[in-house]
Design an enzyme around this catalytic site. Sequence first.
Site, short mmCIF file in Angstrom:
data_model
loop_
_atom_site.label_atom_id
_atom_site.label_comp_id
_atom_site.label_asym_id
_atom_site.label_seq_id
_atom_site.Cartn_x
_atom_site.Cartn_y
_atom_site.Cartn_z
N ALA A 206 0.89 -1.18 0.00
CA ALA A 206 0.00 0.00 0.00
C ALA A 206 0.92 1.21 0.00
O ALA A 206 1.23 1.79 1.04
CB ALA A 206 -0.90 -0.02 1.23
N CYS A 324 -1.25 3.94 11.03
CA CYS A 324 -1.19 5.24 11.72
C CYS A 324 -2.45 5.39 12.56
O CYS A 324 -3.10 6.42 12.56
CB CYS A 324 -1.05 6.38 10.71
SG CYS A 324 -2.37 6.43 9.50
N1 SAM Z 1 2.80 3.65 2.57
C1 SAM Z 1 2.33 4.96 2.17
C2 SAM Z 1 3.40 5.99 2.49
O1 SAM Z 1 4.23 5.74 3.37
O2 SAM Z 1 3.44 7.04 1.81
C3 SAM Z 1 1.00 5.32 2.81
C4 SAM Z 1 -0.07 4.29 2.53
S1 SAM Z 1 -1.67 4.72 3.14
C5 SAM Z 1 -1.50 4.37 4.83
C6 SAM Z 1 -2.63 3.38 2.60
C7 SAM Z 1 -2.77 3.23 1.10
O3 SAM Z 1 -3.51 2.03 0.85
C8 SAM Z 1 -3.54 4.32 0.38
O4 SAM Z 1 -2.69 4.93 -0.56
C9 SAM Z 1 -4.69 3.60 -0.33
O5 SAM Z 1 -4.95 4.10 -1.63
C10 SAM Z 1 -4.14 2.19 -0.39
N2 SAM Z 1 -5.15 1.11 -0.52
C11 SAM Z 1 -6.37 1.01 0.08
N3 SAM Z 1 -6.98 -0.15 -0.30
C12 SAM Z 1 -6.13 -0.76 -1.15
C13 SAM Z 1 -6.17 -1.99 -1.86
N4 SAM Z 1 -7.23 -2.82 -1.79
N5 SAM Z 1 -5.11 -2.33 -2.63
C14 SAM Z 1 -4.03 -1.51 -2.73
N6 SAM Z 1 -3.93 -0.34 -2.07
C15 SAM Z 1 -4.96 0.02 -1.29
#
Ligand code: SAM
Length: 384
Positions: A206, A324
Amino acid sequence: MSYQEAFPPELRRYYRKLFGREAEEIMASLRTPVEKYYLRVNTLKTSRSKLMSILRKEGLKPKRSPHLKKGIYFKRGGPNFPDEYNPDLPVAMANKFAAESIYQGANLYAPGVLQANRKIKPGDEVEIRDPKGLLVGVGIARMGAKEMMTSTRGLAVEVTLPKFKLPSLNELESFKEGLFYAQSLPSMVVAHVLEPSEEELIIDMAAAPGGKTSHIAQLMENMGEIVAMDKSKNRLRKTKEELDRLGVKNVKLIRMDARKLPELGIEADKILLDAPCTALGIRPKLWEGRTPKDIEATARYQRAFIRAAVKSLRKDGVLVYSTCTLSLEENEANVRYIIEKGLKLEEQSHFIGSQGMGLDDVQRFYPNRHLTQGFFIAKFRKVG
Ligand code: SAM
């Protein structure tokens, strides 16, 4: 609105049950921006001492992180006024997103204006409030009331006294040159806990907007391979921009649902699951909309990512799981779920938070104790 009223009653009860007397302090801290605002030096392009001197020349007062060699922080300014300022001033109301930025020092631009007192003329001193009435800053109108409500661009109010002040970094030359990435202290710990090395294949499940991906790339010195995925097209576009700005070259970006990771048929040496979560630890919260029901649903969603991660990790491979958020279900309870799936919880090489609830080797950051975002990190190995 008091800080307690900024949280739904059922979430307040949840926090009191989970954290006892500390719940009040936690909620009060969540309402304010972090006391120390961190950035990570991009060692693909510069060193900490060089960046510190560039930032000083750019008019800032950077300080070295005592915890991480590549960390720099700035002290938060404010609070600049008590809850009220001058009730006689006309009010411009900003939407939640704009209000949160103004609360930390940004200006108010026309798209962020929800309502404005009809009397406001350019040059007037105005109060800026969020949709629930919280005073987030004071400034000088640069548009009349009608213009600020109808324009789709342009400066509506120049903020002269925000409630708090964090440095604005995105206009700096050093930012444009990719010399740093603004990243919270706990987020910076994650890539260190993963301990990536140059010959490994790493999956970031993610990844957007690329904060931890670019940190992993930096620790691998642009060698090895990172497969980074996210389901959001817009956030992936932003990730690509960030990786280019930072000079990252060892990342393959894929738009996909990470719960389908095993369909790619790859076995990773290490996997980072920085899971989508309820984000209860993010500061500042002008108000919180999530409730314990969201916590339950999100923890369930996360378990689908966990199952995919376990399948796609090679034997002896490492999984780092982070969020977070502050809830038990998305953190320690999901750690127990990962252990049930056969992975072994491991000690973390970088540990500057607190131990978890009933689990010693996991790392929790509390907004009131560590003066950071609320955060959680656990590390596992696929044994046997
Ligand atoms: N790791 C990133 C960083 O450090 O910049 C932050 C990630 S954020 C906590 C969570 C991410 O999960 C979001 O960008 C969201 O779009 C993504 N996400 C949510 N559901 C998802 C899925 N089913 N498959 C892939 N990504 C997903």
